[in-house]
Enzyme design. Structure first.
Site, mmCIF file in Angstrom:
data_model
loop_
_atom_site.group_PDB
_atom_site.id
_atom_site.type_symbol
_atom_site.label_atom_id
_atom_site.label_comp_id
_atom_site.label_asym_id
_atom_site.label_seq_id
_atom_site.Cartn_x
_atom_site.Cartn_y
_atom_site.Cartn_z
ATOM 1 C CE1 TYR A 103 -5.514 6.031 -1.404
ATOM 2 C CE2 TYR A 103 -7.398 7.453 -1.791
ATOM 3 C CZ TYR A 103 -6.575 6.764 -0.924
ATOM 4 O OH TYR A 103 -6.816 6.803 0.429
ATOM 5 C CE1 TYR A 107 -4.421 1.297 0.683
ATOM 6 C CE2 TYR A 107 -3.077 3.093 1.520
ATOM 7 C CZ TYR A 107 -4.294 2.613 1.087
ATOM 8 O OH TYR A 107 -5.392 3.450 1.046
#
Length: 388
Positions: A341, A297
């Site tokens: 995103y 991430y």
């Protein structure tokens, strides 16, 4: 799941379908429509119909509830529906909850999804503008009055301490940005397709909050991503090779807050991810040396380095050198800096593609993939393996 013992979930469920909308800055349609498009694409990828689904899992901070999406997709009766908290930290936990439901017989086919207009609508990067009073929100009261209003400002505190402790410069963060954009440049689905960057580009990008530059911060995206989870046996009869869930974990550390855990003894690591790492390695029966691809991430570059260190891929303060040396393929879809995103859900999809052998940046022989969720918050992770 215990933080002290191997759990019984390993190999009990698999991801059988992945689907997404295009990734854009202005989708021109509602978040509900984005969710439905992504869910239908994932079901089609698996070779399933809406009527086959009996479970749904999504995030909080979502405007398209499970039941509404199920209705709009034409699904029938549901026996399981759930939401996971803490923003991007929820990503891998949605798959964990789906796997738990499948493994215990609560549901047979569970769809996990995330969809938002995070660029054209509500922009998380704009920070705290209005918040209803809550117990967890009290922690923000110690930071907001002093100007720490945005996610970048919260991360910058830990990033600055990391550089100071290990005698490093912000260039170490640039290695992550360059790596992500290298893979995004060859991924047609990525927003930054065809646009790689160099360390010089990183160093020339404007400051957001020192020591973070523009190219240290993830983009904002409109789009949707969905995943289909079912049993390993059923997945074997579907359209594509299964990505077996070898381990799934959630983690929160001592003194945990959302992005503002500044009162811990040490700001140079991610204790919540250390909890996840211990659980994943123990349950999967693997270690860092056995992972073929890492999908970490990357809402902010410093936290990628800290994750590598928490998982034991390298020593403390050595994450920058690890990335620069390309010792492990990382974020082969381009990550959230390069592709999109989507609160980490697109990273899980890339993990599935690597295991299947269908990634546009396929790593030869990739059979074991580590995927992580949002950092700085209570978080989660997965180990996906090929079905052999």
């Amino acid at each position: 799941m215990s933080v002290r013992a191997r759990d019984g979930l390993a190999g009990r469920a698999a991801i059988a379908g992945v689907g997404a909308t295009e990734f854009s800055k202005d989708s021109g349609r509602s978040e509900l429509r984005l969710a439905v498009e992504a869910v239908r694409a994932a079901l089609d990828d698996a070779g399933l119909a809406p009527g086959d689904v009996d479970g749904m899992v999504t995030f909080t901070m979502d405007t398209s509830p499970e039941i509404t999406v199920a209705q709009a997709c034409g699904m029938g009766e549901l026996s399981f529906f759930s939401r996971v908290h803490y923003g991007g930290g929820a990503a891998c936990a949605t798959v964990q909850q789906a796997a738990l439901a499948v493994a215990t017989g609560v549901a047979e086919v569970v769809v996990c999804y995330r969809a938002f207009n995070e660029r054209s609508g509500r922009r998380f990067g704009s920070g705290v503008q209005h918040r209803e009073p809550s117990a967890e929100g009290v922690a923000l009261g110690w930071s907001l009055p002093f100007g720490l209003l945005t996610p970048a400002s919260w991360v910058a505190m830990a990033a600055q301490r990391y550089l100071h402790t290990y005698g490093l410069t912000p260039e170490v963060f640039g290695h992550v940005a360059v790596m992500d954009r290298k893979y995004a440049a060859t991924n047609p689905a990525a927003y930054f397709h065809g646009r790689p960057i160099t360390l010089a580009d990183h160093a020339a990008s404007r400051w957001i909050v020192e020591p973070l530059r523009l190219l240290d911060c993830c983009q904002e995206t409109d789009g949707g991503q969905a995943l289909v989870v079912t049993s390993v046996d059923r997945a074997r009869d579907l359209r594509h090779p299964a990505a077996v869930i070898a381990a799934a974990a959630q983690g929160a550390g001592r003194g945990q807050e959302q992005m503002t855990s500044f009162y811990r003894d040490d700001l140079t690591g991610l204790p919540e991810m250390a909890v996840v790492a211990r659980q994943l390695w123990r349950t999967a029966g693997l270690g860092p040396g056995e992972i073929d691809v890492g999908i970490l991430y990357d809402h902010f570059t410093p936290y990628v380095l800290m994750q590598l260190e928490e998982f034991g891929f390298c020593g403390k303060g050595e994450g920058g050198d690890f990335v620069a040396g390309e010792r492990l393929p990382l974020n082969t879809h381009g990550g959230q800096l390069g592709e999109a995103y989507l609160h980490g859900m697109n990273g899980i999809a890339e993990g599935v593609r690597q295991v299947r052998g269908t990634s546009v940046n396929q790593i030869s022989g990739a059979e074991r993939v580590l995927v992580t969720a949002g950092t700085g918050v209570p978080t989660s992770g997965l180990v996906l393996t090929a079905d052999r």
